[in-house]
Structures are given as C-alpha cells and as structure tokens.
Design an enzyme around this catalytic site. Structure first.
Site, PDB file in Angstrom:
ATOM      1  N   ILE A  94       0.677  -1.062   0.007  1.00 45.10           N
ATOM      2  CA  ILE A  94       0.012  -0.005  -0.065  1.00 45.10           C
ATOM      3  C   ILE A  94       0.896   1.165  -0.022  1.00 45.10           C
ATOM      4  CG2 ILE A  94      -1.934   1.344   1.065  1.00 45.10           C
ATOM      5  CD1 ILE A  94      -2.579  -1.378   2.440  1.00 45.10           C
ATOM      6  N   ILE A 130       4.039  -1.341   3.577  1.00 44.47           N
ATOM      7  CA  ILE A 130       3.882   0.113   3.400  1.00 44.47           C
ATOM      8  C   ILE A 130       4.903   0.301   2.345  1.00 44.47           C
ATOM      9  CG2 ILE A 130       4.060   2.432   4.305  1.00 44.47           C
ATOM     10  CD1 ILE A 130       1.962   0.750   5.519  1.00 44.47           C
ATOM     11  N   LYS A 131       4.357   0.706   0.962  1.00 37.73           N
ATOM     12  CA  LYS A 131       5.127   1.159  -0.171  1.00 37.73           C
ATOM     13  C   LYS A 131       5.548   2.530  -0.216  1.00 37.73           C
ATOM     14  CE  LYS A 131       5.163   0.159  -5.019  1.00 37.73           C
ATOM     15  NZ  LYS A 131       4.203   0.081  -6.170  1.00 37.73           N
ATOM     16  N   ILE A 132       7.003   2.749  -0.148  1.00 38.34           N
ATOM     17  CA  ILE A 132       7.591   3.795   0.208  1.00 38.34           C
ATOM     18  C   ILE A 132       8.621   4.142  -0.788  1.00 38.34           C
ATOM     19  CG2 ILE A 132       8.821   5.462   1.816  1.00 38.34           C
ATOM     20  CD1 ILE A 132       7.800   3.590   3.991  1.00 38.34           C
TER      21      ILE A 132
END
Length: 300
Positions: A94, A130-132
């Site tokens: 996400i 968590i896509k960062i």
C-alpha cells in the site's frame, strides 16, 4: 508449460494492478499498488458497485485527503485493499502519497495511519507492506517502522547506494525499476536487468535478508532473465503473453552480473527517483479530483 507456469516455479508472482476482475480470476502471490493503478481501476467498470456504495456512505465532515488525519481517500484505499486481499496469497503493498516522500515524520504518521485503518477493517498487519519511495527520508522511516513490526516495500530503486542502505537497515523488500533504468542507460547488455543482477550478487555475497522484487518491465526477456528474484511484479499488459507463450525446455538463467560502471547509475538515479515521485503525485491528484467529482455528483 507456459511462461507464467515457468515463472511460478522460480519466483513469487505479484500483479502490478488493482483490477478486481483480474485479481479474482488468478491466484497471485502478491499485489503492488500505486495511485496510477488505483486510478485506472476506479475508472474501470469492475469497481462501479463497490465505489457507489462507498460514496453513498460518505460523511461530508471528513477531509477528502490528508497527510495526518484520517481522510476519505484513506478509507477508500483500505476498503479497496479489503476487497482485494482475500484473493492474494501473500502480501499487498500500500503506497503512501508521493507528496510526503521527503518528509520523515509524515511518512511515519501516514504509515501508522494505514496500519490502524487496516486493523479497523480486519486486515492483519502481516498481510501488508507500506510502499515508500527510496528517498533518504523514506528509507530511514522504513527502518523506524520496522521497530514497530511494520514492514515496507521500498520502491523506485535506481542505484546501489539506495540498495546498500536498505540492506543495512534490514528493509523487508526493495523494488528496483528495471525498465526505467533500461530506458535511461544504453549499453550492449540490458542495463536494467544487469543492475538487478548486481543487487542479487551483492545480496548473496553478504547474506542479506532483504527480498528483491523486480518491477517496471519493458519486455518478456527482462522478466525471464530476472526470474531468480524473490518476487516479480508484472503488469497486466504482459500477463496474456506469459500465459499464451509456451515453452518445452529448461531455460538457463545466468545470475552473475556483467560488469559495467555502476557509478553511472548514481548520476541519473536522483532524476529518475524525482520523476517517479512527480508522476505518482500527478496521478494521486487526478484520483482525488475524480473522487471529488463523484462525491459532488452522487449526492445530487
């Protein structure tokens, strides 16, 4: 045996899409999302019923979009994930809004907001990443989140400096963008493929645990040549080709890199990273404008 079956024997397959019908049909290991993919999915017919029901329950007092407060966009994003995750065997990535990619504190806050909403919707924290983006702030934030058992997928990887930092911090997974490197560096061998081979060789040499998810492909040859990666995330534009392409022999994949000047990547990686963030931000804003239009019209 088709190419997709071959790849499944070598790597975990991730779908680079939020297309509900496609994800329902096939049993993918993982899923990666970004504002572009969500925008395309919402513009397709597959989300008409889901989106309409969600919009009808929209509370006008809630902010449409926000870095720190829970917004309508946040709830819709996790609602979409909730509808997809039951069809995914492993994890869904996400993505945080691109606008906060260089803000360490906001990345931490937003990531914890995602985890909180996932818990509210009954989604296990172990099922999400968590896509960062791979800014210095993003990588440091991911290492901090790891202390709270929140794992990350560091995306927009373009050079070995980013890779080394992620490996040293023990980041769960990194996503090198094969095609964008190949587009930017011309050489006799495919520069994007060779870059990922260098990452793999470095990982194996020092026994790092971070997983590699090859992303952003331009052709089937790139996908096949990186089938030794932990994950391959594939766009739907290649999916039918992988299914329809038959093979009846064992393909030998050479993992060792072909040496070339890796420092050259460092001279363009900042530009590629910034361009990726700018594009994601443009698509995020288009998505917010679309939601605003739908909210204002569905209530009338």
């Amino acid at each position: 045996m088709n190419l997709l079956s071959f790849l499944k024997k070598k790597s975990k397959i991730s779908i680079d899409s939020a297309d509900l019908n496609l994800i329902k049909k096939y049993n993918f290991d993982s899923l990666t999302s970004n504002p572009t993919l969500i925008l395309n999915a919402l513009l397709s017919k597959s989300y008409n019923f889901i989106l309409k029901n969600f919009l009808l329950n929209f509370n006008k007092k809630i902010l449409l979009d926000s870095d720190e407060n829970i917004s309508f966009y946040d709830k819709l994003l996790i609602f979409i994930v909730c509808n997809l995750i039951k069809f995914i065997k492993d994890k869904i990535s996400i993505e945080i809004p691109a606008r906060i990619s260089y803000n360490y504190n906001k990345i931490i806050i937003y990531s914890k907001k995602i985890v909180y909403l996932c818990d509210l919707f009954g989604i296990n924290k172990d099922k999400i990443l968590i896509k960062i983006p791979a800014t210095d702030s993003g990588i440091k934030a991911a290492s901090k989140l790891k202390l709270s058992n929140i794992n990350s997928n560091i995306t927009l990887i373009f050079d070995m400096n980013q890779v080394k930092k992620c490996f040293d911090y023990g980041i769960y997974i990194i996503s090198p963008f094969v095609g964008r490197i190949s587009d930017s560096i011309n050489c006799y061998y495919d520069s994007g493929v060779n870059f990922v081979k260098n990452i793999f060789y470095y990982k194996e040499s020092f026994n790092f645990k971070t997983k590699i998810m090859a992303a952003s492909f331009r052709n089937l040859n790139q996908i096949i040549n990186l089938s030794f990666c932990d994950y391959i995330t594939i766009s739907p534009i290649f999916f039918d080709k992988l299914i329809n392409k038959k093979i009846n022999f064992n393909i030998l994949i050479k993992k060792n890199p072909i040496n070339y000047n890796l420092n050259y990547l460092n001279t363009i990686s900042s530009k590629l990273l910034l361009n990726g963030i700018i594009q994601f931000e443009k698509d995020h804003n288009k998505l917010i404008n679309l939601l605003s239009f739908l909210i204002n019209n569905i209530k009338n």
